[in-house]
Design a protein around this motif. Structure first.
Motif, mmCIF file in Angstrom:
data_model
loop_
_atom_site.group_PDB
_atom_site.id
_atom_site.type_symbol
_atom_site.label_atom_id
_atom_site.label_comp_id
_atom_site.label_asym_id
_atom_site.label_seq_id
_atom_site.Cartn_x
_atom_site.Cartn_y
_atom_site.Cartn_z
ATOM 1 N N SER A 1 -0.073 4.773 0.430
ATOM 2 C CA SER A 1 -1.310 5.883 0.927
ATOM 3 C C SER A 1 -0.570 7.140 0.632
ATOM 4 O O SER A 1 0.439 7.842 -0.004
ATOM 5 N N LEU B 1 -3.568 3.784 -8.260
ATOM 6 C CA LEU B 1 -4.401 3.757 -7.296
ATOM 7 C C LEU B 1 -5.572 4.629 -7.065
ATOM 8 O O LEU B 1 -5.724 5.408 -7.017
ATOM 9 N N ALA B 2 -5.902 3.257 -6.327
ATOM 10 C CA ALA B 2 -6.467 3.439 -5.761
ATOM 11 C C ALA B 2 -7.076 4.879 -4.731
ATOM 12 O O ALA B 2 -6.136 4.721 -3.791
ATOM 13 N N ALA B 3 -8.608 4.542 -3.167
ATOM 14 C CA ALA B 3 -7.963 5.736 -2.359
ATOM 15 C C ALA B 3 -7.487 4.747 -1.000
ATOM 16 O O ALA B 3 -6.527 5.734 -0.586
ATOM 17 N N ASP B 4 -7.108 3.520 -1.559
ATOM 18 C CA ASP B 4 -6.679 2.970 -0.443
ATOM 19 C C ASP B 4 -5.159 2.758 -0.506
ATOM 20 O O ASP B 4 -4.001 1.954 0.467
ATOM 21 N N GLY B 5 -4.944 2.695 -1.926
ATOM 22 C CA GLY B 5 -3.262 2.788 -2.372
ATOM 23 C C GLY B 5 -3.065 1.548 -2.498
ATOM 24 O O GLY B 5 -1.821 1.094 -2.522
ATOM 25 N N GLN C 1 -3.657 8.512 -3.903
ATOM 26 C CA GLN C 1 -5.275 8.745 -4.796
ATOM 27 C C GLN C 1 -4.481 9.548 -6.190
ATOM 28 O O GLN C 1 -4.426 9.915 -6.546
ATOM 29 N N ASP C 2 -5.496 8.679 -6.848
ATOM 30 C CA ASP C 2 -5.467 8.761 -8.589
ATOM 31 C C ASP C 2 -3.897 8.755 -8.963
ATOM 32 O O ASP C 2 -3.601 8.460 -9.887
ATOM 33 N N GLN D 1 0.933 -1.423 0.072
ATOM 34 C CA GLN D 1 -0.296 -0.115 0.105
ATOM 35 C C GLN D 1 1.161 1.139 0.024
ATOM 36 O O GLN D 1 1.941 1.491 0.388
#
Length: 387
Positions: free
Chosen positions: A34, A59-63, A37-38, A32
């Protein structure tokens, strides 16, 4: 009989499946990152020819991310990258590497699990960042003269190399982290160089040779091991040439002016000998250049702009080419308005301790060395201040 044939066929199928299974062993890198995002996270192989993109993910919000690849037969090197932030990863066989970090400080603040090699590589990466910070502080110290800066940077590099050699390279030269340490770099201004210089430093050549020999034992015929051997052999050859030249041609004290500037006397592209000290009274940009380099054209245009802007006020450019092909050099310099000479032996490069091309020095009107490239943030401003 029929039962025997069925069993035989089953054995063949199992053998084939076993071969497929063996040939498709994978390694996995996941984790992950963090605060990213994006952002696009790239997974790149650090090949002998430079970074090669293997995969990427937005990457999404959770990374979270997960990459995999074919397990290598000898240690291989990859990196996770978002823009200029990088985490180095070594892969040996079928490892499962877990990474946790936060953007935009992932280069210096990350956790990695899965192998001792990667723990050591993290230590080396942090040591390298600290070295660069110290070099930057030295270069940016306005109270330090050009000679003092050069001595201070050399001392920082020497101390760093001794530490890394003792604690990492010679301790376990067969390890991936020992190989990684050989290719660490540092930045001087806009120029990048290897911490260990296998081209001309006899001690550094021995370090490369030690790792090459160890890799021969543990990873025979591995491409990286062969490459290390080639580098070490070329370095040994270069060191012998330098020693022979130094023994045959010591610097004559008469070549050193009262200002401490070591004179250069080389034939220009028209066959006329041009001396650096003959330009006393002018501000000189002493430039070391390779016309065969891919960035040459853009750099020559930038020099033309400076020359056109300041030549009438007293600026002269004394450009030393390191190109091997004399005809190519003469063709490239035929239309240039400044002094163009060629250092065929490399003696001038060694005299001025130039380890990275391109590079340059500024010399003031009294023929005194003023600053070298690494100390100059705005060349236009510096030239103007000396005119």
């Amino acid at each position: 009989m029929k039962i025997f044939k069925i069993l035989s066929m089953a054995a063949v199928v199992l053998a084939v499946l076993g071969m497929v299974s063996c040939n498709s062993k994978k390694f996995h890198v996941s984790g992950q990152i963090s605060e990213a995002q994006d952002s696009v996270l790239y997974f790149e192989n650090m090949s002998l020819n430079g970074p090669v993109a293997v995969d990427s993910v937005r990457l999404a919000a959770d990374g979270s991310f997960a990459f995999s690849g074919e397990a290598p037969e000898s240690p291989e090197f990859y990196r996770l990258r978002i823009a200029g932030q990088i985490i180095h990863v070594a892969i040996d066989s079928t490892e499962n590497i877990k990474v946790k970090a936060s953007y935009p400080v992932m280069s210096s603040q990350y956790e990695i699990q899965g192998s001792d090699d990667n723990d050591k590589i993290k230590e080396l990466a942090l040591l390298q960042l600290d070295l660069q910070s110290r070099i930057n502080a030295t270069m940016n110290d306005a109270c330090t003269g050009v000679d003092s800066v050069e001595v201070a940077v050399a001392e920082l590099l020497q101390a760093y190399k001794e530490n890394v050699k003792t604690r990492y390279i010679f301790k376990e030269p067969m390890k991936a982290y020992a190989y990684f340490a050989l290719f660490q770099t540092y930045q001087l201004g806009n120029m990048q160089a290897l911490v260990f210089n296998p081209r001309a430093n006899a001690d550094d050549v021995k370090v490369f040779a030690a790792v090459a020999t160890s890799w021969d034992t543990f990873y025979p015929k591995a491409e990286r091991g062969v490459n290390l051997h080639n580098i070490a052999l070329e370095g040994m050859k270069n060191v012998r040439i330098v020693r022979n030249q130094q023994a045959a041609s010591q610097i004559d004290a008469s070549k050193i002016s009262v200002t401490g500037l070591i004179d250069i006397a080389l034939p220009d592209n028209k066959g006329m000998t041009r001396r650096l000290t003959d330009l006393k009274g002018k501000v000189i940009l002493l430039d070391f250049h390779a016309f065969g380099a891919k960035e040459s054209a853009g750099r020559i245009m930038a020099l033309r702009d400076l020359y056109n802007k300041y030549h009438a006020q007293g600026l002269e450019i004394y450009q030393v080419s390191v190109d091997g092909d004399e005809h190519f050099w003469k063709t490239q310099t035929a239309a240039l308005p400044w002094i163009s000479v060629k250092d065929g032996s490399g003696q001038v490069l060694r005299t001025y301790n130039v380890q990275v091309i391109p590079s340059f020095f500024l010399i003031d009107r009294s023929n005194s060395l003023y600053k070298r490239a690494e100390q100059i943030k705005d060349l236009d401003v510096e030239i103007k201040s000396l005119l």
